[in-house]
Design an enzyme around this catalytic site. Structure first.
Site, short mmCIF file in Angstrom:
data_model
loop_
_atom_site.label_atom_id
_atom_site.label_comp_id
_atom_site.label_asym_id
_atom_site.label_seq_id
_atom_site.Cartn_x
_atom_site.Cartn_y
_atom_site.Cartn_z
N ASP A 94 -8.25 4.11 1.11
CA ASP A 94 -7.27 4.30 2.17
C ASP A 94 -8.01 4.85 3.39
OD1 ASP A 94 -5.17 4.90 3.86
OD2 ASP A 94 -4.04 6.03 2.37
N CYS B 230 0.86 -1.18 0.00
CA CYS B 230 0.00 0.00 0.00
C CYS B 230 0.90 1.24 0.00
CB CYS B 230 -1.00 -0.02 1.16
SG CYS B 230 -0.32 0.17 2.80
N ARG C 186 -3.59 -0.62 5.07
CA ARG C 186 -4.13 -1.70 4.24
C ARG C 186 -3.20 -2.90 4.09
NH1 ARG C 186 -5.64 2.24 -0.61
NH2 ARG C 186 -3.76 3.22 0.25
#
Length: 174
Positions: free
Chosen positions: A138, A19, A25
């Site tokens: 996100d 990520c 994540r």
């Protein structure tokens, strides 16, 4: 930088989740996928790690909201330390899983061959029910509810990815 304990190069299949900062994540996906590996008896056959495209969180724990969301769902994300993806890792990886189009562009630009560019895949692409969404949002600038939502997306897509890999691992061929 080395892979430390995170990449067993002798494994049949090697995955890196990437990520942006490696604190939300990708650590979620790493923890979820390690749990799938453990519960399915494939420890040593599949290895997984995570990293970020940026270096601004290197060495830090996951975001506290990431750890809390994982704990609420029965996972332990407390040992994670952020690291930045190194393009030299491509040769030791079978799959590089990203969460949004920005990361996909960055990783494919860092790849030096078509083979390595082909290793870069979007997480939601593995789950037919979520693939149309394309990006996993996100949660960094959001609230705890978004972290839970993102974790749910990651769990579903990770299970779909695992189900695609697992038959080859069972046969002993990636």
């Amino acid at each position: 930088m080395s892979f430390d304990r995170t990449l067993d190069e002798s494994a049949l299949f090697r995955i890196c989740f990437v990520c942006t900062g490696n604190i939300c994540r990708s650590p979620m996906a790493e923890v979820v996928f390690r749990d799938l590996i453990r519960k399915s008896g494939y420890v040593g056959a599949i290895t997984v790690m995570s990293a970020g495209t940026g270096d601004w969180h290197v060495g830090e724990h996951s975001d506290a909201r990431t750890i809390a969301a994982l704990e609420a769902h029965g996972y332990d994300g407390s040992l994670h330390r952020a690291k930045q993806f190194d393009p030299n890792w491509f040769e030791n990886l079978d799959l590089v899983v990203v969460f949004d189009r920005s990361q996909e562009r960055i990783l494919r630009a860092w790849a030096t061959s078509e083979q390595d560019r082909g290793k870069v895949q979007m997480l939601l692409s593995f789950d037919s029910e979520q693939a149309a969404q394309v990006d996993v949002p996100d949660p960094y600038y959001s609230d705890a509810a978004m972290f839970d939502n993102v974790l749910g997306m990651i769990e579903r897509s990770s299970l779909a990815l695992f189900r695609q890999i697992e038959p080859g691992i069972r046969r002993g061929t990636p």
